[in-house]
Structures are given as C-alpha cells and as structure tokens.
Design a protein around this motif. Structure first.
Motif, short mmCIF file in Angstrom:
data_model
loop_
_atom_site.label_atom_id
_atom_site.label_comp_id
_atom_site.label_asym_id
_atom_site.label_seq_id
_atom_site.Cartn_x
_atom_site.Cartn_y
_atom_site.Cartn_z
N LEU A 1 0.83 -1.21 0.00
CA LEU A 1 0.00 0.00 0.00
C LEU A 1 0.87 1.26 0.00
O LEU A 1 0.55 2.24 -0.68
N LEU A 2 1.96 1.23 0.76
CA LEU A 2 2.87 2.37 0.80
C LEU A 2 3.48 2.63 -0.57
O LEU A 2 3.57 3.77 -1.03
N ALA A 3 3.91 1.55 -1.25
CA ALA A 3 4.50 1.70 -2.57
C ALA A 3 3.48 2.22 -3.57
O ALA A 3 3.77 3.12 -4.38
N LEU A 4 2.26 1.69 -3.52
CA LEU A 4 1.21 2.14 -4.43
C LEU A 4 0.85 3.60 -4.17
O LEU A 4 0.60 4.37 -5.11
N ARG A 5 0.83 3.98 -2.91
CA ARG A 5 0.47 5.37 -2.56
C ARG A 5 1.48 6.36 -3.12
O ARG A 5 1.15 7.48 -3.49
#
Length: 227
Positions: A175-179
């Motif tokens: 999720l952090l990478a996608l954000r």
C-alpha cells in the motif's frame, strides 16, 4: 519440511497480515495529516516485525524444551485428539464473534484510532500493538505449535519464522508503494478500507478463529486418520 507445512504456514501468515496491528494501524498512519508517512510507517512495521520475531523465537525455544521432555506424548494419538478438539472448538467459537450476534447481545462497538507521531512514538505504538495482540494472535501461536511439532531444526525454523513475519507486513508495504505512485487514486480507497475495517473488525476475528481452527483440525485429522 513438506510442501503442506509451508502452505499451512503461509496461509496462517496471510491471516495474521490482516489483523488490526499489521494492517489497520498502518492504514491509519498512511492517512494521517502529515505529508510523508514513509518513515513513521517503516519504523512502526519494523518494530512490529522485530517484536513478533523475538516472541516467536522465545516461544520456539520454550516449546522445544517441552518437546524434548514430552515429545513422545505430544505425538501420541491422545495429543492429536486434543488438537482436533481444540481446532473444532476454535471453529465453533468463531461463530460467537459474529457481528450480528454481538448486536443482538447489545454490546457496544469497540474502536481504536492511533495517533501518529515521531519515530519514538511509532516504536511505542508498535510495541503496544504487539503486546495488546500477543494474547489473541491465534494464527501465530498455531504456526509456532505446528513448527515445533514438526521437529524442525534451528537452521530451518529461524528462516521460516523470519519469512512468516515478513509476509505479515507485506500488505502495508505494498500500500505504501502504491500510494507513492497513485496518491490521489489510492487515498479514497484507503479511507473506505479504514471504514470497512472498523465496521467488520469483529467479523475479521471470527474468520481468523475459523481458519486457525480448521487448520489445526485438519492437521490433527491427517495424523489420526490418514497416516
């Protein structure tokens, strides 16, 4: 070490990765007001991962001592019947956490909204989340028990335990990478995820108990009826 053992541990790790401490709190941190949640989220996840790993090592060493003294008894048919009964009991208990049943009993909904802060606050938050969940992390305890009864040497269970912990923290890292790539698109969906997790937290506990109960019962049934 069998494929069945690896798949069972992977399934338990995936269940653990959806707990409030490993997914719910990271979602809150991602949606906090500060512009860059990367550092605090990584510190929090690192704290949780180290905490779980150290608890797992202590449990494995303690259970290994028990196995040395009572190994034959724990591999007996009586022990597997007890494991089967425990698995069935957990599966049945899962129905008691059904949100509809809780509503009928008139019990208030519990909510927890962590407050973001600096690295020190994130370490404290990670340790607090770990301590609060340590008594209820049924999938993790089941994984420890399965690895112990499988008589794995240290050189095998240490990397397995480390991999298990890493799987637990993969979803928030994704999720952090996608954000970082699609900020405007992802944030509304994270907000809906946060709302959904609050609404369905009891159902998540119910599913966790049901899955762990099934895996324990399946493992016991295999040793009792198919070996």
């Amino acid at each position: 070490m069998t494929t069945g053992l690896l798949l069972t541990l992977a399934a338990l790790a995936v269940v653990d990765s959806t707990s409030f401490g490993t997914l719910g709190i990271p979602v809150y941190l991602l949606l906090a007001a500060e512009r860059s949640p990367v550092t605090r989220l990584l510190v929090y996840l690192g704290t949780v991962a180290v905490f779980y790993f150290l608890v797992g090592v202590m449990l494995m060493l303690g259970l290994s001592t028990v196995m040395e003294n009572f190994g034959d008894a724990l591999h007996s048919r009586t022990a597997y019947w007890v494991q089967l009964a425990l698995g069935v009991a957990l599966f049945v208990l899962s129905f008691r956490f059904d949100p509809k049943r809780r509503k009928k009993l008139g019990k208030p909904e519990r909510r927890f909204e962590p407050q973001p802060g600096g690295p020190r606050a994130m370490i404290v938050l990670g340790l607090t989340a770990g301590l609060l969940e340590v008594a209820t992390m049924v999938p993790y305890l089941a994984a420890i028990g399965i690895m112990t009864t499988s008589d794995l040497p240290v050189m095998q269970w240490v990397p397995l335990l480390a991999t298990y912990v890493l799987i637990m923290i993969v979803p928030p890292l994704v999720l952090l990478a996608l954000r970082g790539v699609v900020l405007g698109w992802l944030d509304p969906k994270l907000e809906r995820l946060r709302t959904w997790m609050i609404k369905h937290s009891a159902a998540a506990v119910s599913w966790a108990l049901a899955i762990v109960g099934f895996l324990l019962a399946r493992d016991a049934a295999f040793h009792l009826f198919f070996r």
